[in-house]
Write an enzyme that holds these catalytic residues in place. Sequence first.
Site, PDB file in Angstrom:
ATOM      1  N   GLU A  39      30.280  43.594 -21.299  1.00 27.28           N
ATOM      2  CA  GLU A  39      29.727  44.305 -22.117  1.00 27.28           C
ATOM      3  C   GLU A  39      29.178  43.455 -23.227  1.00 27.28           C
ATOM      4  OE1 GLU A  39      28.678  47.580 -21.786  1.00 27.28           O
ATOM      5  OE2 GLU A  39      30.117  48.454 -20.329  1.00 27.28           O
TER       6      GLU A  39
ATOM      7  N   SER B 129      30.656  39.341 -27.971  1.00 21.24           N
ATOM      8  CA  SER B 129      29.527  38.557 -27.786  1.00 21.24           C
ATOM      9  C   SER B 129      28.928  37.855 -26.591  1.00 21.24           C
ATOM     10  CB  SER B 129      29.416  37.594 -28.964  1.00 21.24           C
ATOM     11  OG  SER B 129      30.481  36.689 -28.679  1.00 21.24           O
TER      12      SER B 129
ATOM     13  N   TRP C 208      34.979  44.040 -32.964  1.00 22.05           N
ATOM     14  CA  TRP C 208      35.375  44.715 -34.180  1.00 22.05           C
ATOM     15  C   TRP C 208      34.904  46.100 -34.622  1.00 22.05           C
ATOM     16  CZ3 TRP C 208      30.812  43.925 -36.790  1.00 22.05           C
ATOM     17  CH2 TRP C 208      30.369  42.568 -36.736  1.00 22.05           C
ATOM     18  N   ASN C 209      33.806  46.106 -33.985  1.00 20.77           N
ATOM     19  CA  ASN C 209      32.641  47.295 -34.545  1.00 20.77           C
ATOM     20  C   ASN C 209      33.101  48.432 -34.027  1.00 20.77           C
ATOM     21  OD1 ASN C 209      31.807  46.654 -31.962  1.00 20.77           O
ATOM     22  ND2 ASN C 209      29.729  47.106 -32.249  1.00 20.77           N
TER      23      ASN C 209
ATOM     24  N   THR D 194      31.087  34.584 -26.212  1.00 13.00           N
ATOM     25  CA  THR D 194      32.554  34.833 -25.598  1.00 13.00           C
ATOM     26  C   THR D 194      32.646  35.333 -24.218  1.00 13.00           C
ATOM     27  OG1 THR D 194      33.177  35.248 -28.111  1.00 13.00           O
ATOM     28  CG2 THR D 194      34.747  35.606 -26.366  1.00 13.00           C
TER      29      THR D 194
ATOM     30  N   GLU E 193      30.245  50.634 -17.405  1.00 13.06           N
ATOM     31  CA  GLU E 193      31.489  51.583 -17.714  1.00 13.06           C
ATOM     32  C   GLU E 193      30.789  53.036 -18.068  1.00 13.06           C
ATOM     33  OE1 GLU E 193      32.664  49.123 -21.246  1.00 13.06           O
ATOM     34  OE2 GLU E 193      34.751  49.423 -20.365  1.00 13.06           O
TER      35      GLU E 193
ATOM     36  N   CYS F 208      25.959  46.681 -30.669  1.00 11.69           N
ATOM     37  CA  CYS F 208      25.222  45.974 -29.630  1.00 11.69           C
ATOM     38  C   CYS F 208      24.057  46.718 -29.340  1.00 11.69           C
ATOM     39  CB  CYS F 208      26.013  46.099 -28.381  1.00 11.69           C
ATOM     40  SG  CYS F 208      26.695  47.670 -27.868  1.00 11.69           S
TER      41      CYS F 208
ATOM     42  N   GLY G 196      25.091  40.915 -20.051  1.00  7.90           N
ATOM     43  CA  GLY G 196      26.301  41.344 -19.306  1.00  7.90           C
ATOM     44  C   GLY G 196      26.157  41.982 -17.922  1.00  7.90           C
TER      45      GLY G 196
ATOM     46  N   LYS H  41      43.374  44.201 -25.996  1.00  2.00           N
ATOM     47  CA  LYS H  41      43.261  43.277 -27.183  1.00  2.00           C
ATOM     48  C   LYS H  41      42.327  43.770 -28.087  1.00  2.00           C
ATOM     49  CE  LYS H  41      41.924  39.281 -28.412  1.00  2.00           C
ATOM     50  NZ  LYS H  41      41.428  39.765 -29.970  1.00  2.00           N
ATOM     51  N   PRO H  42      42.631  44.344 -29.318  1.00  2.00           N
ATOM     52  CA  PRO H  42      41.443  44.578 -30.488  1.00  2.00           C
ATOM     53  C   PRO H  42      41.004  43.064 -31.114  1.00  2.00           C
ATOM     54  CG  PRO H  42      43.726  45.249 -31.165  1.00  2.00           C
ATOM     55  CD  PRO H  42      43.856  44.706 -29.854  1.00  2.00           C
TER      56      PRO H  42
ATOM     57  N   GLY I 125      26.047  41.567 -25.884  1.00  2.00           N
ATOM     58  CA  GLY I 125      25.138  41.892 -27.064  1.00  2.00           C
ATOM     59  C   GLY I 125      23.675  42.212 -26.580  1.00  2.00           C
TER      60      GLY I 125
ATOM     61  N   GLU J 230      21.269  37.739 -31.398  1.00  2.00           N
ATOM     62  CA  GLU J 230      21.721  38.951 -31.876  1.00  2.00           C
ATOM     63  C   GLU J 230      22.177  38.804 -33.723  1.00  2.00           C
ATOM     64  OE1 GLU J 230      25.417  40.147 -30.493  1.00  2.00           O
ATOM     65  OE2 GLU J 230      24.371  42.361 -30.125  1.00  2.00           O
TER      66      GLU J 230
HETATM   67  P1  NAD Z   1      33.465  38.282 -30.193  1.00  2.00           P
HETATM   68  O1  NAD Z   1      32.819  37.893 -28.682  1.00  2.00           O
HETATM   69  O2  NAD Z   1      33.331  37.300 -31.335  1.00  2.00           O
HETATM   70  O3  NAD Z   1      34.927  39.026 -29.892  1.00  2.00           O
HETATM   71  C1  NAD Z   1      35.083  39.973 -29.130  1.00  2.00           C
HETATM   72  C2  NAD Z   1      36.576  39.864 -28.811  1.00  2.00           C
HETATM   73  O4  NAD Z   1      36.755  38.765 -28.120  1.00  2.00           O
HETATM   74  C3  NAD Z   1      37.548  39.728 -29.944  1.00  2.00           C
HETATM   75  O5  NAD Z   1      38.661  40.602 -29.710  1.00  2.00           O
HETATM   76  C4  NAD Z   1      37.836  38.473 -29.894  1.00  2.00           C
HETATM   77  O6  NAD Z   1      39.270  38.035 -30.378  1.00  2.00           O
HETATM   78  C5  NAD Z   1      38.070  38.051 -28.601  1.00  2.00           C
HETATM   79  N1  NAD Z   1      37.760  36.481 -28.047  1.00  2.00           N
HETATM   80  C6  NAD Z   1      37.328  35.627 -28.904  1.00  2.00           C
HETATM   81  N2  NAD Z   1      37.551  34.457 -27.986  1.00  2.00           N
HETATM   82  C7  NAD Z   1      37.827  34.657 -26.975  1.00  2.00           C
HETATM   83  C8  NAD Z   1      37.942  34.004 -25.674  1.00  2.00           C
HETATM   84  N3  NAD Z   1      37.762  32.742 -25.536  1.00  2.00           N
HETATM   85  N4  NAD Z   1      38.503  34.718 -24.637  1.00  2.00           N
HETATM   86  C9  NAD Z   1      38.930  35.932 -24.637  1.00  2.00           C
HETATM   87  N5  NAD Z   1      38.698  36.629 -25.886  1.00  2.00           N
HETATM   88  C10 NAD Z   1      38.186  36.228 -26.879  1.00  2.00           C
HETATM   89  O7  NAD Z   1      32.610  39.536 -30.585  1.00  2.00           O
HETATM   90  P2  NAD Z   1      32.707  40.287 -32.245  1.00  2.00           P
HETATM   91  O8  NAD Z   1      32.058  39.337 -33.013  1.00  2.00           O
HETATM   92  O9  NAD Z   1      33.990  40.711 -32.401  1.00  2.00           O
HETATM   93  O10 NAD Z   1      31.695  41.510 -31.842  1.00  2.00           O
HETATM   94  C11 NAD Z   1      30.429  41.352 -31.948  1.00  2.00           C
HETATM   95  C12 NAD Z   1      29.837  41.216 -30.550  1.00  2.00           C
HETATM   96  O11 NAD Z   1      30.261  42.261 -29.761  1.00  2.00           O
HETATM   97  C13 NAD Z   1      28.325  41.400 -30.709  1.00  2.00           C
HETATM   98  O12 NAD Z   1      27.840  40.452 -29.847  1.00  2.00           O
HETATM   99  C14 NAD Z   1      27.983  42.764 -30.031  1.00  2.00           C
HETATM  100  O13 NAD Z   1      26.703  42.827 -29.306  1.00  2.00           O
HETATM  101  C15 NAD Z   1      29.222  42.843 -29.054  1.00  2.00           C
HETATM  102  N6  NAD Z   1      29.317  44.251 -28.603  1.00  2.00           N
HETATM  103  C16 NAD Z   1      28.854  44.642 -27.383  1.00  2.00           C
HETATM  104  C17 NAD Z   1      28.853  45.883 -27.024  1.00  2.00           C
HETATM  105  C18 NAD Z   1      28.393  46.561 -25.469  1.00  2.00           C
HETATM  106  O14 NAD Z   1      28.900  47.515 -25.147  1.00  2.00           O
HETATM  107  N7  NAD Z   1      27.552  45.771 -24.909  1.00  2.00           N
HETATM  108  C19 NAD Z   1      29.243  47.131 -27.747  1.00  2.00           C
HETATM  109  C20 NAD Z   1      29.733  46.404 -28.995  1.00  2.00           C
HETATM  110  C21 NAD Z   1      29.599  45.059 -29.419  1.00  2.00           C
END
Ligand code: NAD
Length: 473
Positions: free
Chosen positions: A231, A210, A129-130, A213, A443, A265, A439, A153-154, A233, A366
């Site tokens: 990609e 995360s 979501w960020n 996930t 990219e 992240c 991860g 999927k956002p 956290g 994180e």
């Molecule tokens: P999240 O892992 O909870 O969700 C990410 C996405 O995955 C969402 O679209 C969610 O709906 C989907 N999702 C949830 N469960 C799933 C499943 N079982 N299978 C497939 N998809 C599923 O993360 P968040 O809370 O939305 O975002 C924050 C996290 O994203 C932080 O950990 C952050 O570090 C990470 N992040 C990483 C990067 C990077 O480039 N390394 C960049 C930005 C954010």
Amino acid sequence: MSLIRSPITGDAIREVADVTPAGLDDAFDAARAAAPVWRAVPPTERGRLLVEVGRRMRARIDEVAELETLNTGKLVADTRREAERAAGCFEYYGGYADKVVGSVIPVPGPFHTYTLREPYGVVAGIIPWNVPYFFAAKKIAPALAFGNVSLLKPAQETPLTALLLGEIVAEVLAGAGLPGGIVQVLAGGGELGRALVSDPRTDMVVFTGSARTGAAVGSAAAAHFAPAALELGGKSPQLVFADADLDAAVAGVVEGIVGSCGQMCIAGSRLYVQAAVYPQFLDRLADRVRGLRVGDPRMAGTQVGPQVTQAQADKTGEYIARGQADGGRLIAQAELPTAPELAGGYWVPPTVLADVDPKSPLLQEEVFGPVLAVDRFTDEVDAVELAHRTRFGLAAGVWTGDPGRAHRMAAALRVGTVWVNTYRILSDLVPFGGVGHSGYGREGGADAVGLYTWTKSVWLATDPGVPSTYGKG
Ligand code: NAD
């Protein structure tokens, strides 16, 4: 239906229809039907279409930034920059589309042997979501450039600008007489994401989110042998040496943790300062954090906005409390906004804690909020040892006036990105990704070619008399 709220006020913005299981089936049908059509479009023409998408995105930067700020609570300066980068991403990969080449390999014997880069087919992109608009662009543009189709999927909390991007792309592709299945943005939550990555009709997965996930996504994709890039956290360290420009370092450290209200992240959430300058650095840091203007991200002069949801704000508050319970000494905290119209927003004060127990969740997990834990180090070896006290490996910041030290530290740190005397600078020209719990897969830049295509090897006998077992084994 998902009710989308603005984190600035807590007010409802819009309702978005989530994709149902039957809707996902239709999306797969459309994607699989579109895949050979898109693949057959010559790369140069694919590139032109992506550049046209970039042009239309540039024309809508203000609109996108405003909507993104409303939905994510991020500063307009940030969402504008991200909207520009998103357009740039389409332009960059548009230019790259017809520059992907195989190679001719000089094997011994009467053969002409070469490689081809092949698209995977249906690529599922899942984003957090960020940074919704830019991440959507980052998942869609390279996938398309190299001949794949995209199901994106956002996150359920922030789907609005990704859906808008889907409309812009669809408009351009439809104008060229191409089918709608080439790019589809699918609104929904974790269940939809799980269904998308587990389905054998998905040929490849690019996930940002995360670590927890990400592990589930990696396993689900592996179960049907779809490659996945994850990609994830971070718990990134900022290392400040006594020979650094301390003013620049204070500014970079603060920006590296309060940017996006800590919801990055790459957030530099652990600060280690060389002992000789530790007390004075802490004083300067504390002054700056106390002076931060937290408030409406739409207003000029605001430096920190809200967190994306009340749940995220609560979670960050719990980490602050836990850090204090684990020995953390409060060094500084910013004031929260008092304006009545912001009373329903999801506010968390930027916070600095010192002397937190290294085993505390605050130093191991994180937080995804504006919370900085600080400590000191003695020398380079000590700094590297402290930096590596986490399972993550996304990024690190090094602040030093000594170029030799800069290179030594860059070589020693086990992280995907090292910034020296700067932080939070990113470009599509540069590979990005992590190691360990941050991860795998890269990219950005030329690495995206390797990510979104696979290598086929072709052997052609140039001498018709060559035996079929020539050189076998
Ligand atoms: P999240 O892992 O909870 O969700 C990410 C996405 O995955 C969402 O679209 C969610 O709906 C989907 N999702 C949830 N469960 C799933 C499943 N079982 N299978 C497939 N998809 C599923 O993360 P968040 O809370 O939305 O975002 C924050 C996290 O994203 C932080 O950990 C952050 O570090 C990470 N992040 C990483 C990067 C990077 O480039 N390394 C960049 C930005 C954010």
